[in-house]
Scaffold this motif. Sequence first.
Motif, PDB file in Angstrom:
ATOM      1  N   ASP A 122       0.822  -1.217   0.000  1.00  0.00           N
ATOM      2  CA  ASP A 122       0.000   0.000   0.000  1.00  0.00           C
ATOM      3  C   ASP A 122       0.854   1.264   0.000  1.00  0.00           C
ATOM      4  OD1 ASP A 122      -2.585  -1.314   0.106  1.00  0.00           O
ATOM      5  OD2 ASP A 122      -2.079  -1.851   2.167  1.00  0.00           O
ATOM      6  N   SER A 123       1.886   1.251  -0.831  1.00  0.00           N
ATOM      7  CA  SER A 123       2.743   2.439  -0.912  1.00  0.00           C
ATOM      8  C   SER A 123       3.432   2.463  -2.267  1.00  0.00           C
ATOM      9  CB  SER A 123       3.800   2.419   0.195  1.00  0.00           C
ATOM     10  OG  SER A 123       4.754   1.399  -0.053  1.00  0.00           O
ATOM     11  N   GLU A 124       4.094   3.568  -2.550  1.00  0.00           N
ATOM     12  CA  GLU A 124       4.971   3.642  -3.718  1.00  0.00           C
ATOM     13  C   GLU A 124       6.367   3.233  -3.269  1.00  0.00           C
ATOM     14  OE1 GLU A 124       4.827   7.356  -5.733  1.00  0.00           O
ATOM     15  OE2 GLU A 124       2.812   6.993  -6.544  1.00  0.00           O
ATOM     16  N   GLU A 170       0.854  -3.791 -15.150  1.00  0.00           N
ATOM     17  CA  GLU A 170       0.679  -4.440 -13.857  1.00  0.00           C
ATOM     18  C   GLU A 170       1.655  -5.602 -13.700  1.00  0.00           C
ATOM     19  OE1 GLU A 170      -3.413  -5.535 -13.495  1.00  0.00           O
ATOM     20  OE2 GLU A 170      -4.088  -3.459 -13.243  1.00  0.00           O
ATOM     21  N   CYS A 195       2.349  -9.056  -3.645  1.00  0.00           N
ATOM     22  CA  CYS A 195       1.644  -7.785  -3.838  1.00  0.00           C
ATOM     23  C   CYS A 195       1.446  -7.535  -5.321  1.00  0.00           C
ATOM     24  CB  CYS A 195       2.436  -6.622  -3.246  1.00  0.00           C
ATOM     25  SG  CYS A 195       2.544  -6.615  -1.439  1.00  0.00           S
ATOM     26  N   ALA A 234       1.080  -4.900  -8.197  1.00  0.00           N
ATOM     27  CA  ALA A 234       1.678  -3.573  -8.281  1.00  0.00           C
ATOM     28  C   ALA A 234       1.517  -3.014  -9.685  1.00  0.00           C
ATOM     29  CB  ALA A 234       3.156  -3.617  -7.894  1.00  0.00           C
ATOM     30  N   THR A 235       1.587  -1.702  -9.784  1.00  0.00           N
ATOM     31  CA  THR A 235       1.525  -1.012 -11.070  1.00  0.00           C
ATOM     32  C   THR A 235       2.789  -0.192 -11.237  1.00  0.00           C
ATOM     33  OG1 THR A 235      -0.889  -0.837 -10.893  1.00  0.00           O
ATOM     34  CG2 THR A 235       0.201   0.579 -12.496  1.00  0.00           C
ATOM     35  N   GLN A 242       4.848   2.778 -11.920  1.00  0.00           N
ATOM     36  CA  GLN A 242       4.581   4.212 -11.917  1.00  0.00           C
ATOM     37  C   GLN A 242       5.601   4.985 -12.736  1.00  0.00           C
ATOM     38  OE1 GLN A 242       1.434   3.933 -10.779  1.00  0.00           O
ATOM     39  NE2 GLN A 242       1.669   5.706  -9.435  1.00  0.00           N
ATOM     40  N   VAL A 300       9.757   3.160 -10.057  1.00  0.00           N
ATOM     41  CA  VAL A 300       8.872   3.099  -8.896  1.00  0.00           C
ATOM     42  C   VAL A 300       7.640   2.288  -9.254  1.00  0.00           C
ATOM     43  CG1 VAL A 300       7.387   4.444  -7.346  1.00  0.00           C
ATOM     44  CG2 VAL A 300       9.662   5.296  -7.937  1.00  0.00           C
ATOM     45  N   ALA A 301       7.158   1.517  -8.282  1.00  0.00           N
ATOM     46  CA  ALA A 301       5.910   0.779  -8.453  1.00  0.00           C
ATOM     47  C   ALA A 301       4.960   1.148  -7.323  1.00  0.00           C
ATOM     48  CB  ALA A 301       6.159  -0.716  -8.456  1.00  0.00           C
ATOM     49  N   ARG A 302       3.677   1.193  -7.661  1.00  0.00           N
ATOM     50  CA  ARG A 302       2.645   1.399  -6.649  1.00  0.00           C
ATOM     51  C   ARG A 302       2.109   0.044  -6.227  1.00  0.00           C
ATOM     52  NH1 ARG A 302       0.702   4.792  -2.700  1.00  0.00           N
ATOM     53  NH2 ARG A 302      -1.210   3.812  -1.977  1.00  0.00           N
ATOM     54  N   LEU A 303       2.310  -0.307  -4.947  1.00  0.00           N
ATOM     55  CA  LEU A 303       1.932  -1.621  -4.442  1.00  0.00           C
ATOM     56  C   LEU A 303       0.551  -1.589  -3.810  1.00  0.00           C
ATOM     57  CD1 LEU A 303       5.066  -1.832  -4.694  1.00  0.00           C
ATOM     58  CD2 LEU A 303       4.993  -3.367  -2.719  1.00  0.00           C
TER      59      LEU A 303
END
Length: 249
Positions: free
Chosen positions: A14-16, A38, A49, A51-52, A54, A61-64
């Motif tokens: 739940d973070s970058e 994704e 997790c 993730a996308t 970013q 960077v990935a957004r989890l």
Amino acid sequence: MNPRFFCPEGLVPDSEMPLPDAVAHHAERVLRLRVGDEVVLFDGQGGECAATLQSLGKQPVARLGPRLPVERESPLQIHLVQALASGDKMDWVIQKAVELGAAGVQPVAAERSVLRLSGDRAAKRVAHWQQVVVSACEQSGRNRVPQVAEILSLAAYLAQPARGKRFILAPGAAGALARKQAPAGPVEILIGPEGGWSPAELALAERAGCEPLALGPRVFRTETAGLAAMAALQTLWGDYAGIAGDADV
């Protein structure tokens, strides 16, 4: 299945999160992924997790999302004890053993092993095999990463406390696997090199409590034997037990 990547430094759900250099390079340069794609990340501690991506390039960077409690480990812990084999056979065996659910791999130097490794060469080869394990986990969906132990002589390995039931593959051994009692814990399966175990090694293993085991009337190559044995064990007591019954429903 979305591409999967191992992040050994750990995940922050739940973070970058900045991506490790090796992961970013593989995603962008090898798989040609782009921002917005994704992926799935795992750190070997269980779960994964979604993730996308970013950003890529200099600051990947990935957004989890949340850590998902996904486990794909076998209910039967099988430790493969593989005598050193020549060429790329060890890579092949380790890769496929991980796909089959191996809980760990122990390379051993046998009397008839063609491959001889020691010192820095041995350490580098074990590190290479560990990376083979990681790649196999990424491909097969496993979220826990088995370890490749340092190379030991057969005698040194047998001197260690057994994790559970030990079988040693020996053509001509009596007793069918299907008639053996299901183990109460982990299983260790010992596989000989290209020339097979020597009589002295078989005797040493039996004195150490290893149970001789044959898989049918034919003699397997070293790169086939362990995989056949693992598949048989998984069918009797592990992942594949009950699959045939489920298919009949």
